[in-house]
Design a protein around this motif. Sequence first.
Motif, PDB file in Angstrom:
ATOM      1  N   ALA A 143       0.827  -1.213   0.000  1.00 18.73           N
ATOM      2  CA  ALA A 143       0.000   0.000   0.000  1.00 18.73           C
ATOM      3  C   ALA A 143       0.856   1.257   0.000  1.00 18.73           C
ATOM      4  O   ALA A 143       0.444   2.296  -0.524  1.00 18.73           O
ATOM      5  N   ALA A 144       2.060   1.164   0.589  1.00 17.65           N
ATOM      6  CA  ALA A 144       2.974   2.308   0.610  1.00 17.65           C
ATOM      7  C   ALA A 144       3.768   2.441  -0.681  1.00 17.65           C
ATOM      8  O   ALA A 144       4.601   3.345  -0.814  1.00 17.65           O
ATOM      9  N   GLY A 145       3.532   1.537  -1.634  1.00 20.42           N
ATOM     10  CA  GLY A 145       4.171   1.642  -2.938  1.00 20.42           C
ATOM     11  C   GLY A 145       5.441   0.843  -3.101  1.00 20.42           C
ATOM     12  O   GLY A 145       6.123   0.959  -4.132  1.00 20.42           O
ATOM     13  N   HIS A 146       5.806   0.015  -2.109  1.00 18.61           N
ATOM     14  CA  HIS A 146       7.030  -0.764  -2.199  1.00 18.61           C
ATOM     15  C   HIS A 146       6.787  -2.080  -2.934  1.00 18.61           C
ATOM     16  O   HIS A 146       5.709  -2.667  -2.859  1.00 18.61           O
ATOM     17  N   ARG A 147       7.804  -2.542  -3.617  1.00 18.98           N
ATOM     18  CA  ARG A 147       7.790  -3.861  -4.243  1.00 18.98           C
ATOM     19  C   ARG A 147       8.209  -4.898  -3.197  1.00 18.98           C
ATOM     20  O   ARG A 147       9.167  -4.675  -2.451  1.00 18.98           O
ATOM     21  N   VAL A 148       7.497  -6.015  -3.106  1.00 20.73           N
ATOM     22  CA  VAL A 148       7.763  -7.035  -2.085  1.00 20.73           C
ATOM     23  C   VAL A 148       7.970  -8.388  -2.755  1.00 20.73           C
ATOM     24  O   VAL A 148       7.102  -8.865  -3.496  1.00 20.73           O
ATOM     25  N   SER A 149       9.112  -8.998  -2.489  1.00 15.53           N
ATOM     26  CA  SER A 149       9.365 -10.387  -2.844  1.00 15.53           C
ATOM     27  C   SER A 149       9.442 -11.198  -1.558  1.00 15.53           C
ATOM     28  O   SER A 149       9.911 -10.688  -0.527  1.00 15.53           O
ATOM     29  N   VAL A 150       8.999 -12.443  -1.596  1.00 15.56           N
ATOM     30  CA  VAL A 150       9.057 -13.308  -0.421  1.00 15.56           C
ATOM     31  C   VAL A 150       9.724 -14.622  -0.809  1.00 15.56           C
ATOM     32  O   VAL A 150       9.598 -15.087  -1.946  1.00 15.56           O
ATOM     33  N   GLY A 151      10.431 -15.213   0.163  1.00 16.52           N
ATOM     34  CA  GLY A 151      11.076 -16.500  -0.056  1.00 16.52           C
ATOM     35  C   GLY A 151      10.872 -17.406   1.131  1.00 16.52           C
ATOM     36  O   GLY A 151      10.982 -16.975   2.289  1.00 16.52           O
ATOM     37  N   ALA A 152      10.553 -18.679   0.872  1.00 17.87           N
ATOM     38  CA  ALA A 152      10.347 -19.677   1.923  1.00 17.87           C
ATOM     39  C   ALA A 152      10.408 -21.052   1.287  1.00 17.87           C
ATOM     40  O   ALA A 152      10.249 -21.190   0.067  1.00 17.87           O
ATOM     41  N   PRO A 153      10.619 -22.101   2.086  1.00 15.74           N
ATOM     42  CA  PRO A 153      10.590 -23.463   1.547  1.00 15.74           C
ATOM     43  C   PRO A 153       9.170 -24.013   1.492  1.00 15.74           C
ATOM     44  O   PRO A 153       8.284 -23.558   2.238  1.00 15.74           O
ATOM     45  N   ASP A 154       8.953 -24.974   0.616  1.00 14.32           N
ATOM     46  CA  ASP A 154       7.713 -25.764   0.579  1.00 14.32           C
ATOM     47  C   ASP A 154       6.462 -24.884   0.471  1.00 14.32           C
ATOM     48  O   ASP A 154       5.517 -25.005   1.255  1.00 14.32           O
ATOM     49  N   ILE A 155       6.455 -24.000  -0.502  1.00 11.79           N
ATOM     50  CA  ILE A 155       5.308 -23.105  -0.706  1.00 11.79           C
ATOM     51  C   ILE A 155       4.250 -23.850  -1.521  1.00 11.79           C
ATOM     52  O   ILE A 155       4.498 -24.242  -2.665  1.00 11.79           O
ATOM     53  N   SER A 156       3.077 -24.036  -0.944  1.00  6.33           N
ATOM     54  CA  SER A 156       2.006 -24.739  -1.646  1.00  6.33           C
ATOM     55  C   SER A 156       1.424 -23.851  -2.739  1.00  6.33           C
ATOM     56  O   SER A 156       1.592 -22.624  -2.734  1.00  6.33           O
ATOM     57  N   ALA A 157       0.703 -24.472  -3.658  1.00  3.23           N
ATOM     58  CA  ALA A 157       0.084 -23.711  -4.748  1.00  3.23           C
ATOM     59  C   ALA A 157      -0.938 -22.719  -4.205  1.00  3.23           C
ATOM     60  O   ALA A 157      -1.027 -21.579  -4.681  1.00  3.23           O
ATOM     61  N   ASP A 158      -1.705 -23.142  -3.199  1.00  4.36           N
ATOM     62  CA  ASP A 158      -2.705 -22.249  -2.617  1.00  4.36           C
ATOM     63  C   ASP A 158      -2.044 -21.056  -1.946  1.00  4.36           C
ATOM     64  O   ASP A 158      -2.480 -19.904  -2.116  1.00  4.36           O
ATOM     65  N   LEU A 159      -0.976 -21.302  -1.173  1.00  4.12           N
ATOM     66  CA  LEU A 159      -0.283 -20.209  -0.494  1.00  4.12           C
ATOM     67  C   LEU A 159       0.347 -19.261  -1.507  1.00  4.12           C
ATOM     68  O   LEU A 159       0.291 -18.040  -1.352  1.00  4.12           O
ATOM     69  N   ARG A 160       0.945 -19.829  -2.555  1.00  3.52           N
ATOM     70  CA  ARG A 160       1.528 -18.982  -3.598  1.00  3.52           C
ATOM     71  C   ARG A 160       0.469 -18.057  -4.202  1.00  3.52           C
ATOM     72  O   ARG A 160       0.707 -16.856  -4.393  1.00  3.52           O
ATOM     73  N   ALA A 161      -0.701 -18.613  -4.484  1.00  2.00           N
ATOM     74  CA  ALA A 161      -1.773 -17.814  -5.076  1.00  2.00           C
ATOM     75  C   ALA A 161      -2.213 -16.701  -4.130  1.00  2.00           C
ATOM     76  O   ALA A 161      -2.463 -15.557  -4.561  1.00  2.00           O
ATOM     77  N   ARG A 162      -2.305 -17.001  -2.835  1.00  2.00           N
ATOM     78  CA  ARG A 162      -2.731 -15.987  -1.858  1.00  2.00           C
ATOM     79  C   ARG A 162      -1.694 -14.878  -1.745  1.00  2.00           C
ATOM     80  O   ARG A 162      -2.041 -13.687  -1.657  1.00  2.00           O
ATOM     81  N   LEU A 163      -0.421 -15.238  -1.731  1.00  2.00           N
ATOM     82  CA  LEU A 163       0.629 -14.223  -1.648  1.00  2.00           C
ATOM     83  C   LEU A 163       0.673 -13.363  -2.907  1.00  2.00           C
ATOM     84  O   LEU A 163       0.826 -12.138  -2.830  1.00  2.00           O
ATOM     85  N   GLU A 164       0.529 -13.991  -4.059  1.00  2.16           N
ATOM     86  CA  GLU A 164       0.537 -13.230  -5.308  1.00  2.16           C
ATOM     87  C   GLU A 164      -0.674 -12.306  -5.392  1.00  2.16           C
ATOM     88  O   GLU A 164      -0.584 -11.196  -5.936  1.00  2.16           O
TER      89      GLU A 164
END
Length: 382
Positions: free
Chosen positions: A26-47
Amino acid sequence: MHLLLLASYAPSLINFRGPLIRDLRAAGHRVSVGAPDISADLRARLEAMGAEVHETPLRRTGTGILADLRYGRALYRLMRRIRPDIVLTYTIKPNIWGAFAAHQAGVPSVAMVTGLGYAFTDAGAASLRQRLVRGVARRLYRAATNRNARVIFQNPDDRDDFLAAGCLADPAKIGMVDGSGVDMAHYARAPLPDAPVFLMIARLLRNKGVREYAEASLRVMQLHPQARCLLVGPFDEGPDGIARADLDRWVAGGLAYLGPLDDVRPVLAQARIYVLPSYREGTPRSVLEAMAMGRAVITTDAPGCRETIRDGQEGFLVPVRDEAGLRRAMEKMIVAPEAAAAMADAAHARARERYDVQITNRKMMQLMGLCDDAQGTVSSVS
C-alpha cells in the motif's frame, strides 16, 4: 523500494507477515518473499496480495551445516537475480544465512528476532550435542549480526539475553517493536461463551508448555466436569517435539486435540480463556489474537509472555514449568466467571491500545528506513 522477506515456514508469510506485506504494498514498495515448501494455494494468496514468490530450499528443523550452506548459496543467487534494495529476515536460519547472503550480494539486511528458542532455552539441562549446537548457533548469530544493518527485537528479555550471549557486538543496531501486532479487524471481538472452555494454540513442542497444559487440563476436567480443554497446532519433528504416544494418552483422558487449523478464529470464539504456558517467546502472536477477540489469558512469567498481560488484570501469570500453578489459575477462572469476564474486557482494550498491527507495521517500516515519522517518505536503512 524493493524488499525481500525471507521465512523458514511458508504459512507464516500469511499468518504472521500478511498485514506487513499489505502495508508495504500500500505504501508503494515492491515485495518479494522467499520460503521453503510453498504450496500452490499459499503462492496464489501471496501473489493476490501483490508479492512476488520464490521457493528457497531450507531444512527448517535440521542441524546439518552442508544443507544450511546450500540454503545460503541459494539465497545469494536469488538476491543477485532479483536485486532487492533491502532484505528482512526472521527466525534463526533465515536470520543467519540471509545476513551472510545479503552481505555477499551487497544488499543491506534487517534481522527480526521473534524469539530465542532452542538456541537459548534449557542450556543447563542440555546434552553435550545440544550445547555444541547452541554454541555454534550463537557464534553464527554474532557473525550474522555483524553484517546486519539493524536487529529488531520483540521484547527486552530477548534483547538483553542476546547481548549477554555475545550475539550482537553493536547495540546501536537494536530496534524494538511490540511483537508482530494483531489485525484488530480480522480478529474481531466475539461474545464470551458461558461454559469454561480453555484453549491453547501452538506447535506441539515441549518448550511451548504443551505438556504442562495437557496434564493440568486433565486434572481440571476431573475436578470440574463442566470444563472443556482444547488444543490446536501441528506436530513438530524437531528435537523438542511432543511424542504422539503422549498426545494419545491426553486425548484418551479428555483433552480435545483439533490438529492444525488454517483459521483459528472459530475456535477462539468457542473458548472463554486462552492458555499459553510457554518457556519463552518473542511476543506470542496467539496471545495477541486471543486478546483481540476478548479472551482472558493465562500465560507464563517468562520472556516475551510476561509483557503481553498484567497479572490479575488481563489474566494470570504463572511460573514456567509449574503444572500445579497453571491448574490453580485455570480453576480461578472457573470459580470466578465475573472476574474472568472483566479480565477479557481488559485484554481486548490492551490489544487495541498496544498491539494493533497498524501501529507495529508503521514502526517496522520506520526501523527499516522505508518511511520516516513525518511524511512517510522513503529513507535509507544503511
